[in-house]
Design an enzyme around this catalytic site. Structure first.
Site, PDB file in Angstrom:
ATOM      1  N   HIS A 163       0.848  -1.204   0.000  1.00 33.85           N
ATOM      2  CA  HIS A 163       0.000   0.000   0.000  1.00 33.85           C
ATOM      3  C   HIS A 163       0.880   1.249   0.000  1.00 33.85           C
ATOM      4  O   HIS A 163       2.037   1.201   0.427  1.00 33.85           O
ATOM      5  CB  HIS A 163      -0.860   0.045   1.277  1.00 33.85           C
ATOM      6  CG  HIS A 163      -1.984  -0.945   1.311  1.00 33.85           C
ATOM      7  ND1 HIS A 163      -2.152  -1.840   2.336  1.00 33.85           N
ATOM      8  CD2 HIS A 163      -3.005  -1.160   0.454  1.00 33.85           C
ATOM      9  CE1 HIS A 163      -3.237  -2.571   2.111  1.00 33.85           C
ATOM     10  NE2 HIS A 163      -3.776  -2.185   0.981  1.00 33.85           N
ATOM     11  N   CYS A 249      -2.827   0.698   9.806  1.00 34.98           N
ATOM     12  CA  CYS A 249      -3.980  -0.048   9.283  1.00 34.98           C
ATOM     13  C   CYS A 249      -4.883  -0.611  10.363  1.00 34.98           C
ATOM     14  O   CYS A 249      -5.942  -1.154  10.058  1.00 34.98           O
ATOM     15  CB  CYS A 249      -3.520  -1.143   8.341  1.00 34.98           C
ATOM     16  SG  CYS A 249      -2.357  -2.249   9.085  1.00 34.98           S
TER      17      CYS A 249
END
Ligand code: CIR
Length: 257
Positions: A163, A249
């Site tokens: 990511h 996250c």
């Protein structure tokens, strides 16, 4: 006075089966994951956040990584459509939590894909990683939702990294942290960049004021942050790092800081 609501989601008992893209699978201690998650949650509470739980989703090994399922920006929660089809069943629980929090909701629709881990907000600029889990169509839809909210969406092409926020994040003043020599994103897209020597050192979450959440696996970067006058809030998240997760996250902060 608190900063707002922080969403977290308890780890699934099947965490060890979570998706892996770049790391080799290693054993995960479920009990340790639960206690690390409880400490993580406490760190958010101690930093001034009102912690709310998204209901556990035991059938979804990666559900603890709640950030990937929703992007909060300027009073709107955009429910994502994760690039990994195995993770799409996580959305229902996140949607319920957002509705309970009373936040207006929009959603990324097929065929677009977007993971919250690809979205880095710095001031009024919303950088979105493209090339991994997030598609150009997902970014286009996000841009549409944010167009009348005084935000500029900037796509950032990703190298070999899960990511955008696995590669870079930003300090409270907007300075981007990147790992020295890693070259996972084109750094010229960003204003000010500070290189650090630990890969987990480029994963931080500004928590308000000088507080900056950082993993225990980046001790030298935590020292650097302290030397810059910041207040590092250090959390041990080894069991989540084994599944390619990082401090970012495990939460969604429902507040514009
Ligand atoms: C996945 O591959 O989707 C999970 N094992 C890890 C997700 C980590 N999310 C993030 O960094 N935003």
């Amino acid at each position: 006075m608190g900063y707002g609501t922080a969403l977290v989601r308890p780890p699934s008992s099947r965490l060890a089966e979570g998706l892996l893209t770049y790391l080799e699978r290693v054993p995960v201690e479920a009990g340790l994951a639960r206690s690390q998650h409880a400490d993580y949650r406490q760190a958010l509470a101690d930093s001034g956040w009102s912690v709310e739980e998204v209901a556990a989703a035991d059938d979804h090994p990666d559900s603890v990584f709640v950030e990937d399922t929703v992007v909060y920006c300027a009073g709107l929660a955009v429910l994502t459509r994760p690039g990994a089809p195995q993770r799409r069943g996580e959305l229902a629980g996140t949607e319920r939590a957002i509705t309970n929090a009373g936040v207006p909701l929009a959603r990324i629709e097929a065929p677009g894909t977007l993971d919250g881990g690809d979205v880095l907000q710095i001031g009024s600029t919303v950088y979105v990683g493209i090339g991994g889990r997030t598609s150009a169509e997902g970014i286009r839809q996000l841009g549409g939702y944010l167009a009348d909210r005084e935000r500029t969406v900037v796509p950032v092409r990703l190298g070999p990294v899960l990511h955008l926020k696995s590669a870079i994040t930003a300090l409270p003043d907007g300075t981007v942290l990147a790992e020295r020599g890693a070259n996972l994103v084109d750094q010229s897209a960003f204003g000010s960049v500070r290189e650090v020597d630990e890969s987990a050192g480029c994963h931080v979450v500004p928590l308000g004021g000088d507080q900056v959440l950082i993993a225990a696996s980046a001790p030298r970067t935590a020292e650097l942050l302290a030397s810059l006058g910041l207040d590092p809030v250090v959390v041990e998240i080894s069991e989540f790092e084994k599944l390619e997760g990082c401090v970012t996250c495990l939460n969604v902060l429902l507040s514009d800081r």
